[in-house]
Motif scaffolding. Structure first.
Motif, PDB file in Angstrom:
ATOM      1  N   GLN A   1       8.419   3.063 -14.935  1.00 45.48           N
ATOM      2  CA  GLN A   1       8.221   1.860 -15.731  1.00 45.48           C
ATOM      3  C   GLN A   1       8.968   0.640 -15.246  1.00 45.48           C
ATOM      4  OE1 GLN A   1       8.970   3.748 -19.581  1.00 45.48           O
ATOM      5  NE2 GLN A   1       6.853   3.337 -20.108  1.00 45.48           N
ATOM      6  N   ALA A   2       9.657   0.745 -14.093  1.00 41.33           N
ATOM      7  CA  ALA A   2      10.361  -0.433 -13.593  1.00 41.33           C
ATOM      8  C   ALA A   2       9.349  -1.527 -13.281  1.00 41.33           C
ATOM      9  CB  ALA A   2      11.154  -0.083 -12.342  1.00 41.33           C
ATOM     10  N   LEU A   3       9.671  -2.727 -13.733  1.00 46.56           N
ATOM     11  CA  LEU A   3       8.793  -3.855 -13.421  1.00 46.56           C
ATOM     12  C   LEU A   3       9.105  -4.409 -12.039  1.00 46.56           C
ATOM     13  CD1 LEU A   3       8.851  -5.885 -16.748  1.00 46.56           C
ATOM     14  CD2 LEU A   3       6.986  -4.509 -15.865  1.00 46.56           C
ATOM     15  N   GLY A   4      10.338  -4.191 -11.613  1.00 50.47           N
ATOM     16  CA  GLY A   4      10.728  -4.728 -10.311  1.00 50.47           C
ATOM     17  C   GLY A   4      12.136  -4.273  -9.993  1.00 50.47           C
ATOM     18  N   GLY A   5      12.525  -4.468  -8.762  1.00 47.69           N
ATOM     19  CA  GLY A   5      13.874  -4.064  -8.392  1.00 47.69           C
ATOM     20  C   GLY A   5      14.293  -4.700  -7.092  1.00 47.69           C
ATOM     21  N   GLY A   6      15.576  -4.569  -6.815  1.00 50.44           N
ATOM     22  CA  GLY A   6      16.041  -5.155  -5.564  1.00 50.44           C
ATOM     23  C   GLY A   6      17.451  -4.739  -5.264  1.00 50.44           C
TER      24      GLY A   6
ATOM     25  N   PHE B   1       0.835  -1.208   0.000  1.00 52.93           N
ATOM     26  CA  PHE B   1       0.000   0.000   0.000  1.00 52.93           C
ATOM     27  C   PHE B   1       0.865   1.252   0.000  1.00 52.93           C
ATOM     28  CE2 PHE B   1      -1.959  -3.551   2.079  1.00 52.93           C
ATOM     29  CZ  PHE B   1      -3.244  -3.587   1.560  1.00 52.93           C
ATOM     30  N   ARG B   2       0.634   2.117  -0.962  1.00 55.12           N
ATOM     31  CA  ARG B   2       1.348   3.408  -0.965  1.00 55.12           C
ATOM     32  C   ARG B   2       0.375   4.502  -1.350  1.00 55.12           C
ATOM     33  NH1 ARG B   2       7.081   1.777  -3.983  1.00 55.12           N
ATOM     34  NH2 ARG B   2       7.444  -0.051  -2.684  1.00 55.12           N
ATOM     35  N   TYR B   3       0.412   5.583  -0.562  1.00 61.92           N
ATOM     36  CA  TYR B   3      -0.508   6.686  -0.818  1.00 61.92           C
ATOM     37  C   TYR B   3       0.099   7.580  -1.893  1.00 61.92           C
ATOM     38  CZ  TYR B   3      -3.960  10.244   0.109  1.00 61.92           C
ATOM     39  OH  TYR B   3      -4.995  11.137  -0.016  1.00 61.92           O
ATOM     40  N   ASP B   4       0.086   7.040  -3.089  1.00 58.30           N
ATOM     41  CA  ASP B   4       0.721   7.665  -4.236  1.00 58.30           C
ATOM     42  C   ASP B   4      -0.346   8.353  -5.074  1.00 58.30           C
ATOM     43  OD1 ASP B   4       2.900   8.123  -5.736  1.00 58.30           O
ATOM     44  OD2 ASP B   4       3.285   6.023  -6.241  1.00 58.30           O
ATOM     45  N   ARG B   5       0.061   9.260  -5.967  1.00 57.35           N
ATOM     46  CA  ARG B   5      -0.919   9.818  -6.900  1.00 57.35           C
ATOM     47  C   ARG B   5      -1.224   8.749  -7.942  1.00 57.35           C
ATOM     48  NH1 ARG B   5      -1.089  12.778 -11.414  1.00 57.35           N
ATOM     49  NH2 ARG B   5       1.168  12.720 -11.717  1.00 57.35           N
TER      50      ARG B   5
ATOM     51  N   GLY C   1      -0.411   2.121 -14.057  1.00 61.09           N
ATOM     52  CA  GLY C   1       0.654   1.308 -13.480  1.00 61.09           C
ATOM     53  C   GLY C   1       1.087   1.738 -12.092  1.00 61.09           C
ATOM     54  N   ARG C   2       0.376   2.657 -11.491  1.00 58.46           N
ATOM     55  CA  ARG C   2       0.715   3.152 -10.154  1.00 58.46           C
ATOM     56  C   ARG C   2      -0.568   3.182  -9.339  1.00 58.46           C
ATOM     57  NH1 ARG C   2       5.120   5.293  -7.502  1.00 58.46           N
ATOM     58  NH2 ARG C   2       6.346   4.221  -9.078  1.00 58.46           N
ATOM     59  N   TYR C   3      -0.666   2.288  -8.391  1.00 57.34           N
ATOM     60  CA  TYR C   3      -1.895   2.154  -7.614  1.00 57.34           C
ATOM     61  C   TYR C   3      -1.598   2.363  -6.140  1.00 57.34           C
ATOM     62  CZ  TYR C   3      -2.949  -0.271 -11.953  1.00 57.34           C
ATOM     63  OH  TYR C   3      -3.100  -0.581 -13.269  1.00 57.34           O
ATOM     64  N   ARG C   4      -2.668   2.531  -5.377  1.00 60.15           N
ATOM     65  CA  ARG C   4      -2.491   2.660  -3.926  1.00 60.15           C
ATOM     66  C   ARG C   4      -2.490   1.294  -3.252  1.00 60.15           C
ATOM     67  NH1 ARG C   4      -5.832   8.295  -2.866  1.00 60.15           N
ATOM     68  NH2 ARG C   4      -4.113   9.589  -3.627  1.00 60.15           N
TER      69      ARG C   4
HETATM   70  P1  AMP Z   1      10.036  -0.414  -5.356  1.00 60.07           P
HETATM   71  O1  AMP Z   1      10.064  -1.080  -4.019  1.00 60.07           O
HETATM   72  O2  AMP Z   1       9.458   0.968  -5.309  1.00 60.07           O
HETATM   73  O3  AMP Z   1      11.308  -0.501  -6.129  1.00 60.07           O
HETATM   74  O4  AMP Z   1       8.956  -1.256  -6.170  1.00 60.07           O
HETATM   75  C1  AMP Z   1       9.231  -2.506  -6.748  1.00 60.07           C
HETATM   76  C2  AMP Z   1       8.222  -2.745  -7.846  1.00 60.07           C
HETATM   77  O5  AMP Z   1       6.896  -2.724  -7.318  1.00 60.07           O
HETATM   78  C3  AMP Z   1       8.206  -1.669  -8.894  1.00 60.07           C
HETATM   79  O6  AMP Z   1       9.168  -1.908  -9.866  1.00 60.07           O
HETATM   80  C4  AMP Z   1       6.800  -1.771  -9.451  1.00 60.07           C
HETATM   81  O7  AMP Z   1       6.681  -2.821 -10.384  1.00 60.07           O
HETATM   82  C5  AMP Z   1       6.001  -2.145  -8.251  1.00 60.07           C
HETATM   83  N1  AMP Z   1       5.358  -0.948  -7.678  1.00 60.07           N
HETATM   84  C6  AMP Z   1       5.875  -0.061  -6.807  1.00 60.07           C
HETATM   85  N2  AMP Z   1       4.980   0.880  -6.494  1.00 60.07           N
HETATM   86  C7  AMP Z   1       3.857   0.581  -7.200  1.00 60.07           C
HETATM   87  C8  AMP Z   1       2.554   1.181  -7.313  1.00 60.07           C
HETATM   88  N3  AMP Z   1       2.213   2.278  -6.622  1.00 60.07           N
HETATM   89  N4  AMP Z   1       1.655   0.599  -8.149  1.00 60.07           N
HETATM   90  C9  AMP Z   1       1.972  -0.517  -8.834  1.00 60.07           C
HETATM   91  N5  AMP Z   1       3.165  -1.116  -8.761  1.00 60.07           N
HETATM   92  C10 AMP Z   1       4.097  -0.578  -7.960  1.00 60.07           C
END
Ligand code: AMP
Length: 425
Positions: free
Chosen positions: A282-287, A114-118, A122-125
């Protein structure tokens, strides 16, 4: 307009889209099994401190996007919905004394964050991540193994064009000197910086490296590059990670602007992108590696590394690519009857067939046979099992709704016959 709607930035995942999600979760689980990651579930909320320390107080995630829960009494702890998985998992590692288990402890979690994002495309709460964490292994081999695992997930999800960007962000031995150089560089350009970035320069200069601001994008071309300033141990670690990736045949792109920007994130950092779609959102994932995190959350100094892959963006990418994804499976047969009121009989026959492991539904509405057959066809069932006068002799009519043919079948033979048809025989 309905009176109530799902909250902004959230959405209902309706039955038609669930099979594609389930297929992704199944893929994640089977890969986690194959690579030896064991499942963990942590609460959807934690003490705010866990995130402030575990993610970092000077990050957008904490500063702007944390879903804080309103305490009911003054003395209640402050809680927040989890914005990511690592902090909670590391909290659990410390709480349950996992440092006494055989190391590394490999853990995996798949669930909503959960993130209180705008909200935007591809960007959800509320969104879903698949996490893996290997805690208690300093690498470099495990770093390469995790990077490869992520790529394998995307490939098996049908996204062939996913690439990994990788960087090393040093450690507490070498990063401070680099941060000083970086600060000096930005300070020389302080009058060009937008106010928000000038504030970040004071709090956390590394963050300016991956800034979205066009002024910064221009400046960053000439900014000092962290991999030119690593200590010997970090440089060797990074070279070894890359050698392991080469040995696995994993192509990777070194990206100087990729930083996690916090003291306890160390060395390896990586992100996954589709080729040609390397924008900020547009990152699909990260670590990355977080060798300081266990200690920060109250444990002994323990190295660790992990990734979080966003599943929502994988589903979107599959849709954009018109990939064939899993779809809902209709019942192999619907049990219908000539007598509209014979619901008990229809239910009994369907129940017996389900006890044989078949995917069968009974028509439980009191309505004419024609209407029952129509509904079965609309649902996409292959067969209708029609109960009529023959039932007294132990027979039913089996109607092939696709071929529009019909024959009498002994009710005892039905399970085997339908099982064969379910398997495509
Ligand atoms: P992060 O921990 O921010 O690097 O997020 C890892 C991955 O989670 C990102 O690359 C996105 O694919 C996904 N992600 C992060 N925030 C969101 C969001 N608000 N809505 C959808 N996917 C998200």
């Amino acid at each position: 307009m309905p009176a109530y709607r799902a909250p902004r930035g959230t959405r209902d995942l309706l039955p038609a889209e669930r099979p594609a999600w389930r297929a992704l979760a199944d893929l994640a689980r089977s890969l986690a099994d194959a690579y030896g990651y064991r499942e963990i579930e942590t609460p959807l909320f934690e003490q705010v401190d866990v995130f402030e320390r575990g993610v970092g107080a000077v990050t957008d995630i904490i500063e702007k996007e944390l879903f804080r829960l309103q305490p009911r009494t003054d003395d209640a702890e402050a809680w927040a919905l989890r914005p990511e998985g690592t902090a909670g998992i590391v909290r659990a590692y410390v709480q349950h004394g996992m440092q006494t288990w055989p190391q590394p402890v490999r853990l995996t979690l798949l669930g909503p964050m959960f993130r209180y994002d705008r909200p935007q495309a591809g960007r959800y709460r509320q969104f879903w991540q698949w996490d893996v964490e290997a805690i208690g292994d300093a690498g470099p081999a495990v770093d390469a193994e995790i990077v490869e695992l992520g790529l394998r997930f995307y490939r098996e999800a049908g996204l062939e064009d996913v690439e990994v960007h990788i960087n090393s962000i040093g450690d507490p031995a070498c990063r401070p000197a680099y941060v000083e150089r970086l600060t000096a560089f930005y300070t020389r350009h302080a009058d060009e910086l937008p106010p928000h970035e000038r504030e970040r320069l004071a709090a956390n200069p590394l963050r300016l490296l991956d800034s979205k601001d066009p002024v910064l994008a221009r400046l960053n071309v000439d900014a000092p590059v962290i991999t030119d300033h690593l200590c010997d141990a970090c440089a060797e670690h990074f070279a070894d990670v890359r050698a392991h990736l080469d040995a696995l045949g994993v192509e990777h792109r070194q990206e100087a602007g990729l930083v996690r920007g916090l003291d306890y994130y160390t060395r390896t950092a990586f992100e996954y992108y589709r080729r040609g779609r390397e924008g900020q959102q547009q990152a699909l994932g990260g670590g990355g590696r977080y060798d300081g995190l266990v200690e920060l959350l109250g444990g002994r100094h323990t190295p660790g590394i992990g990734f979080a892959l966003g599943l929502d963006r994988v589903i979107l990418a599959q849709q954009e690519t018109d990939l064939e994804v899993a779809v809902e499976r209709p019942p192999i047969a619907v049990v219908v009857g000539a007598d509209p009121a014979g619901t008990a009989e229809r239910l009994r026959v369907a129940t017996d067939l389900r006890a044989e492991g078949l995917h069968v539904r009974a028509d439980l509405a009191v309505r004419k046979l024609g209407r029952q057959l129509e509904a079965a066809s609309r649902e996409g069932a292959h067969f209708a099992v029609i109960l009529g006068d023959e039932l007294s002799e132990g027979n039913v009519q089996l109607r092939d709704l696709e071929a529009a043919s019909q024959k009498v079948v002994a009710i005892d033979d039905l399970p085997a016959l339908l099982q064969r048809k379910s398997r495509g025989g």
